[in-house]
Design a protein around this motif. Structure first.
Motif, mmCIF file in Angstrom:
data_model
loop_
_atom_site.group_PDB
_atom_site.id
_atom_site.type_symbol
_atom_site.label_atom_id
_atom_site.label_comp_id
_atom_site.label_asym_id
_atom_site.label_seq_id
_atom_site.Cartn_x
_atom_site.Cartn_y
_atom_site.Cartn_z
ATOM 1 N N GLU A 1 -28.584 92.820 79.973
ATOM 2 C CA GLU A 1 -27.261 93.531 79.432
ATOM 3 C C GLU A 1 -25.966 92.541 79.389
ATOM 4 O OE1 GLU A 1 -30.030 96.309 81.251
ATOM 5 O OE2 GLU A 1 -28.939 94.405 82.085
ATOM 6 N N GLN A 2 -26.021 91.386 80.228
ATOM 7 C CA GLN A 2 -24.910 90.581 80.231
ATOM 8 C C GLN A 2 -24.972 89.750 78.781
ATOM 9 O OE1 GLN A 2 -25.868 89.006 83.979
ATOM 10 N NE2 GLN A 2 -23.671 89.201 84.644
ATOM 11 N N ALA A 3 -26.099 89.236 78.680
ATOM 12 C CA ALA A 3 -26.473 88.234 77.435
ATOM 13 C C ALA A 3 -26.288 89.172 76.122
ATOM 14 C CB ALA A 3 -28.140 88.018 77.456
ATOM 15 N N VAL A 4 -26.619 90.589 76.191
ATOM 16 C CA VAL A 4 -26.291 91.432 75.079
ATOM 17 C C VAL A 4 -24.842 91.563 74.730
ATOM 18 C CG1 VAL A 4 -26.529 93.763 74.085
ATOM 19 C CG2 VAL A 4 -28.599 92.660 75.204
ATOM 20 N N ALA A 5 -24.278 91.826 75.614
ATOM 21 C CA ALA A 5 -22.700 91.967 75.698
ATOM 22 C C ALA A 5 -22.161 90.450 74.968
ATOM 23 C CB ALA A 5 -22.086 92.115 76.830
ATOM 24 N N LEU A 6 -22.544 89.664 75.703
ATOM 25 C CA LEU A 6 -22.047 87.933 75.026
ATOM 26 C C LEU A 6 -22.279 88.130 73.370
ATOM 27 C CD1 LEU A 6 -20.366 85.603 75.121
ATOM 28 C CD2 LEU A 6 -22.584 84.480 76.008
ATOM 29 N N LEU A 7 -23.388 88.239 72.995
ATOM 30 C CA LEU A 7 -24.064 88.073 71.795
ATOM 31 C C LEU A 7 -23.328 89.239 70.741
ATOM 32 C CD1 LEU A 7 -25.915 86.365 70.169
ATOM 33 C CD2 LEU A 7 -27.841 88.149 70.595
ATOM 34 N N GLU A 8 -23.198 90.260 71.279
ATOM 35 C CA GLU A 8 -22.398 91.310 70.528
ATOM 36 C C GLU A 8 -21.238 90.887 70.021
ATOM 37 O OE1 GLU A 8 -23.728 93.999 68.574
ATOM 38 O OE2 GLU A 8 -25.525 93.142 69.786
ATOM 39 N N GLN A 9 -20.300 90.374 71.143
ATOM 40 C CA GLN A 9 -18.884 89.855 70.896
ATOM 41 C C GLN A 9 -18.962 88.608 69.757
ATOM 42 O OE1 GLN A 9 -17.528 88.959 74.552
ATOM 43 N NE2 GLN A 9 -17.408 91.077 75.317
ATOM 44 N N PHE A 10 -20.225 87.839 69.942
ATOM 45 C CA PHE A 10 -20.029 86.679 68.925
ATOM 46 C C PHE A 10 -20.315 87.357 67.543
ATOM 47 C CE2 PHE A 10 -22.990 83.692 66.593
ATOM 48 C CZ PHE A 10 -22.133 82.629 66.581
ATOM 49 N N LYS A 11 -21.355 88.264 67.429
ATOM 50 C CA LYS A 11 -21.646 88.774 66.231
ATOM 51 C C LYS A 11 -20.253 89.365 65.223
ATOM 52 C CE LYS A 11 -26.656 90.146 67.049
ATOM 53 N NZ LYS A 11 -27.508 91.157 67.359
ATOM 54 N N LYS A 12 -19.374 90.062 66.318
ATOM 55 C CA LYS A 12 -18.386 90.684 65.764
ATOM 56 C C LYS A 12 -17.278 89.481 65.265
ATOM 57 C CE LYS A 12 -18.140 94.888 68.527
ATOM 58 N NZ LYS A 12 -17.474 95.507 69.650
ATOM 59 N N ALA A 13 -17.396 88.443 66.099
ATOM 60 C CA ALA A 13 -16.395 87.272 65.589
ATOM 61 C C ALA A 13 -17.075 86.655 64.469
ATOM 62 C CB ALA A 13 -16.212 86.207 66.883
ATOM 63 N N VAL A 14 -18.402 86.547 64.501
ATOM 64 C CA VAL A 14 -18.821 85.718 63.325
ATOM 65 C C VAL A 14 -20.161 86.505 62.476
ATOM 66 C CG1 VAL A 14 -19.863 83.834 62.544
ATOM 67 C CG2 VAL A 14 -18.488 83.545 64.581
ATOM 68 N N PRO A 15 -19.643 87.582 61.927
ATOM 69 C CA PRO A 15 -20.788 88.567 61.572
ATOM 70 C C PRO A 15 -21.912 87.873 60.211
ATOM 71 C CG PRO A 15 -18.625 89.033 60.530
ATOM 72 C CD PRO A 15 -18.278 88.117 61.463
ATOM 73 N N LYS A 16 -21.516 86.827 59.976
ATOM 74 C CA LYS A 16 -22.561 86.352 58.896
ATOM 75 C C LYS A 16 -23.689 85.769 59.741
ATOM 76 C CE LYS A 16 -20.026 81.884 58.567
ATOM 77 N NZ LYS A 16 -19.330 80.972 57.519
ATOM 78 N N GLU A 17 -23.492 85.315 61.189
ATOM 79 C CA GLU A 17 -24.290 84.791 61.686
ATOM 80 C C GLU A 17 -25.413 85.730 62.507
ATOM 81 O OE1 GLU A 17 -25.574 81.858 62.358
ATOM 82 O OE2 GLU A 17 -24.145 80.575 61.522
#
Length: 269
Positions: A195-211
């Motif tokens: 769940e911690q890894a998912v939360a960090l990855l979701e934040q990254f996706k919001k910041a860099v949606p093309k990735e």
């Protein structure tokens, strides 16, 4: 904004998973191989110091050694170190109090750090200690790791180990990094909870949606990471940071600074 470090070859996890032959509370097997040294021992200890583990001790502070019969010959003596404090307490309440209530009434759950566990294992090797010191994973996270294996084509395979979850990029097999302090230094977070890894990855996706399509979470085994810290010559291995579970972070914060077994920072959001 895409910051990463390649470690797939170093950790041996480019499309694979470390399996160290560990299982859960009911059957505590052996430990991994922690022989050769790459990082200085003080650096390894410092990394492992951030993570608390929990074991059972008597009033003298001595570890509780459990014996179980081996199919082959003599009994095997083991000391369990739990990733979760709740699991350690449940083991005491639900198993030991039923099997030996008199002994169980004298025991307590004691916090140590993963570094303490590491040093105990190293010392036991020097003395050829017959006792096996074993880490016990959180079963919910083992279930998450097993589910990930099955989704990735390893149908029916069970994850046997202490799972760590790592956000990464698919295309070049590199890892998402985060800052831990002021400056330009960035580190690779390895989480004890999916769940911690998912939360960090979701934040990254919001910041860099093309990735977003180029990202995933990979599961590796803690013993494999510890072995890599001991044996790899890749300087990037020092960028790994182990993040305790949310339960353990809450436990650490509940302690006074001089009582904390592992002064781990909370994951940055």
């Amino acid at each position: 904004m895409k910051s990463f470090i390649r470690l797939g070859a170093t950790l041996g996890i480019a499309g694979s998973v470390f399996l160290a032959g560990l299982s859960g509370i009911g059957n505590l097997p052996g430990i991994g191989n922690l022989e050769a040294v790459a990082l200085p021992q003080d650096q390894i200890v410092k990394k492992l110091q951030e993570v608390p583990v929990f074991t059972l001790t008597n009033p003298k502070g001595e570890f509780v050694v459990l014996s179980r019969k081996n199919n082959a010959s003599k009994p095997i003596s083991q000391v369990g170190f739990f990733i979760s404090k709740q699991d350690a307490q449940k083991f005491l309440d639900n198993r030991l109090k039923k099997e030996n209530p008199q002994l169980a009434s004298t025991l307590q759950v004691r916090p140590l750090s993963l570094a303490d566990y590491y040093k105990i294992v190293q010392e036991s090797k020097k003395k050829s200690d017959s006792v096996i010191y074993t880490l016990v994973p959180t079963q919910a996270q083992v279930a998450s790791a097993t589910s990930m294996l099955n989704q990735n084509g390893k149908k029916g395979e069970q994850f046997n180990g202490i799972p760590l979850f790592v956000p990464k990029f698919k295309k070049d097999n590199s890892y998402l990094t985060i800052p831990l302090a002021k400056g330009n230094e960035r580190y690779i977070p390895f989480f004890f909870e999916k769940e911690q890894a998912v939360a960090l990855l979701e934040q990254f996706k919001k910041a860099v949606p093309k990735e977003a399509e180029n990202t995933e979470i990979q599961v590796v085994d803690l013993y494999g990471v510890m072995e890599a810290l001991n044996s790899s010559s890749d300087p990037s291995i020092n960028k790994i940071v182990l993040y305790p579970s949310r339960e353990s972070i809450s436990f650490i914060r509940s302690l006074a600074p001089n009582q904390s077994p592992a002064a781990a920072p909370a994951p940055k959001k």
